[in-house]
Design an enzyme around this catalytic site. Sequence first.
Site, PDB file in Angstrom:
ATOM      1  N   CYS A  36       0.866  -1.118  -0.071  1.00  0.00           N
ATOM      2  CA  CYS A  36       0.201   0.028  -0.097  1.00  0.00           C
ATOM      3  C   CYS A  36       0.853   1.177   0.155  1.00  0.00           C
ATOM      4  O   CYS A  36       0.408   2.194  -0.676  1.00  0.00           O
ATOM      5  CB  CYS A  36      -1.019  -0.273   1.087  1.00  0.00           C
ATOM      6  SG  CYS A  36      -0.122  -0.118   2.852  1.00  0.00           S
ATOM      7  N   THR A  37       1.902   1.160   0.773  1.00  0.00           N
ATOM      8  CA  THR A  37       3.015   2.511   0.511  1.00  0.00           C
ATOM      9  C   THR A  37       3.572   2.534  -0.708  1.00  0.00           C
ATOM     10  O   THR A  37       3.800   3.677  -1.219  1.00  0.00           O
ATOM     11  CB  THR A  37       4.081   2.169   1.667  1.00  0.00           C
ATOM     12  OG1 THR A  37       3.852   1.609   2.841  1.00  0.00           O
ATOM     13  CG2 THR A  37       5.072   3.181   1.683  1.00  0.00           C
TER      14      THR A  37
END
Length: 444
Positions: free
Chosen positions: A212-213
């Site tokens: 997700c980063t």
Amino acid sequence: MATAVASTSATAPLPRTTHVDKILERSGPYTDEQFQAGDIVKDFLRNHCKVLVIGAGGLGCEILHNLALTGFRDIHVIDMDTIDVSNLNRQFLFREKDVGRSKAQTAAQFVERRVPGVKVTPFHGKIQDKDEAFYLQFNIIICGLDSVEARRWINATLVAMVDEENPESLKPLIDGGTEGFKGQARVILPTITSCYECSLDMLARQTVFPICTIANTPRLPEHCIEWASVLEWPRVFGDKKLDNDDPDHIQWLLDTAQTRAKAHNIEGVTWSLTQGVVKNIIPAIASTNAIIAAACTQEAFKFATTAAPYLNNYMMYTGNESVYTYTFEHEKRPDCPVCGGESRDVDVQPDWPLERILEYLLETQDLQLKKPSLSGPKGPLYFQAPPQLEEATRPNLQKPLGELLSHDDELIVTDANLPFQLSLRLRFPGAVDASDLAAVPAAR
Ligand SMILES: [Zn+2]
């Protein structure tokens, strides 16, 4: 460290070991209490001390030539690799004509040629091919490896070899390691000092960035490179495989990552970082290898001669931010699966699925597992291989622990990375141990 004294005058050059001999001829303010100066120690070093060097790569080449120039004459070396053209910049015992040849054999021949009187016995193969009898013949074992797996294996083997009745079975292990400008040298006395396994939690975690980063909130240049390679490459090229050795592919990743970095005001996406991230390259620097190999060789020399107290037991060298070295005594872990006696307790809940134990094992840094398999007191609970057994045991992953196991049960973990079996003792909350009951005074 002794160096060859090349005389520029007409007189014959001094023997290579002149300077080492001076150290061995008399005690000094820093020599060890046990030190007995004179011919006995010289004779032991030259004619009786057998040293094994594991690894003939960047560190190994340095260690081998240092040992030969320090007066060791019976040196053995083991390495399974052959010489690659990319090794030539730092593994200085090898030349272009040696590409494709065995590292151990080539290194041994080179050292024997350059330092007459030294015998270097090579073994081209895996350390796991050799049995206890092989390792028992050495006085000192030095590791110059880049593999955690091989270190764990030799460490576990040497710890298991120790027989209290036979002091000769205890083999000092000197372990060197480098990573870029950083390195460490350590002395392990199996079963006495902390072992390699005791300190696995000090290893840098393999960098894995949360997806997700990478996808949404990049902060580092590495995040942008991962985005390009993990998400953009398959989106743009479909099934076409990314080739880390193809410069055109790296260029595409670099351009893509730079565009993203610019959009997020991130600096530092370069060609070498891109290559480093996708290939997971740990840079090897010849001068760091030289520093660590020198420390390892000096420890071997001190062990062989007792000329000075040896390292107790961990030396860190940090050259990436100025220069810093630090020595400390790394302590044994009582629950070390190799040298400690205690089994590892794990607090669990009876309603947790077995899968949660797998997750725990994979997340635990000091275990470094890849594909753990689990057995309980009644037999296999989950096996990763062979495929039939994996399929047959897979349904257990969803079952609650309380259904499969009881409080205080031992769970045996095996893994390709583990050179031994790991035992976990499961602790259910609120359960009472039989040993605790014994301590409670009987009701009247
Ligand atoms: Zn240990």
